[in-house]
Motif scaffolding. Sequence first.
Motif, short mmCIF file in Angstrom:
data_model
loop_
_atom_site.label_atom_id
_atom_site.label_comp_id
_atom_site.label_asym_id
_atom_site.label_seq_id
_atom_site.Cartn_x
_atom_site.Cartn_y
_atom_site.Cartn_z
N SER A 140 1.00 -1.11 -0.13
CA SER A 140 -0.11 0.26 0.19
C SER A 140 0.63 1.10 0.02
O SER A 140 0.55 2.41 -0.14
CB SER A 140 -0.97 0.15 0.75
OG SER A 140 -0.42 0.21 2.14
N ASP A 141 1.91 1.39 -0.08
CA ASP A 141 2.87 2.29 0.50
C ASP A 141 4.50 1.84 0.67
O ASP A 141 4.63 0.81 0.69
CB ASP A 141 2.53 3.40 1.40
CG ASP A 141 2.92 4.97 1.59
OD1 ASP A 141 3.42 4.58 0.25
OD2 ASP A 141 3.03 5.31 2.38
N PHE A 142 5.44 2.53 -1.19
CA PHE A 142 6.82 2.33 -0.16
C PHE A 142 7.64 3.25 -0.44
O PHE A 142 6.90 3.81 -1.86
CB PHE A 142 6.39 0.83 -1.85
CG PHE A 142 8.10 0.21 -2.23
CD1 PHE A 142 9.53 0.62 -0.72
CD2 PHE A 142 8.14 0.34 -3.49
CE1 PHE A 142 10.12 0.03 -1.37
CE2 PHE A 142 10.08 -0.10 -3.66
CZ PHE A 142 10.64 -0.46 -2.80
N CYS A 143 8.64 3.59 0.03
CA CYS A 143 9.10 4.37 -0.39
C CYS A 143 10.38 4.36 -0.21
O CYS A 143 10.93 3.86 1.04
CB CYS A 143 8.51 5.73 0.41
SG CYS A 143 9.45 7.79 0.35
N ILE A 144 11.23 5.64 -1.02
CA ILE A 144 13.06 5.14 -1.05
C ILE A 144 13.28 6.55 -0.48
O ILE A 144 12.79 7.31 -1.61
CB ILE A 144 14.17 4.44 -2.11
CG1 ILE A 144 13.72 3.06 -2.38
CG2 ILE A 144 15.42 4.57 -2.10
CD1 ILE A 144 13.56 1.68 -0.95
N LEU A 145 13.52 6.57 -0.13
CA LEU A 145 14.18 7.97 -0.13
C LEU A 145 14.48 8.84 -0.85
O LEU A 145 15.77 8.42 -1.47
CB LEU A 145 14.65 8.94 2.07
CG LEU A 145 14.07 8.91 3.00
CD1 LEU A 145 14.90 8.42 4.05
CD2 LEU A 145 12.37 9.33 3.24
N PRO A 146 14.62 10.61 -1.34
CA PRO A 146 15.21 10.51 -2.64
C PRO A 146 17.06 10.83 -2.68
O PRO A 146 17.15 9.98 -3.35
CB PRO A 146 14.47 11.78 -2.44
CG PRO A 146 13.20 12.17 -1.91
CD PRO A 146 13.59 11.08 -0.83
N PRO A 147 17.68 10.48 -1.08
CA PRO A 147 18.90 10.20 -1.79
C PRO A 147 19.55 9.34 -1.86
O PRO A 147 20.15 9.05 -2.38
CB PRO A 147 19.70 10.96 -0.40
CG PRO A 147 18.46 11.69 0.70
CD PRO A 147 16.87 11.25 -0.20
#
Length: 101
Positions: free
Chosen positions: A31-38
């Motif tokens: 439902s949510d998947f995020c790799i931080l921008p850096p």
Amino acid sequence: MLLCVVHDDADTAVGYLWCHPDKESQSVFISDFCILPPYRGRGYGRSALVALEAMFAQTEFKELRLRVAADNYGAERLYRSMGYRPTGINMRRPIANSERP
């Protein structure tokens, strides 16, 4: 189930993955998947998805599911390269001449 994606060397959080195993459909929905921008473009997303699949490989679950925004080309490219395929399409239309409070 909330999972933290960590950097190999420093035990630093680089992202997260939130998923819901559903026994009835035998699927795991991301439902949510995020790799931080850096940290994007360094293989963390791919590694996290591989680890998630391995986590459920010897269970009753048969597939991983997710939704991706139409303008998230990087994520779509990643998912397609890993064998994810579209199963539907979301559509929208603004309401014409609607009064907003």
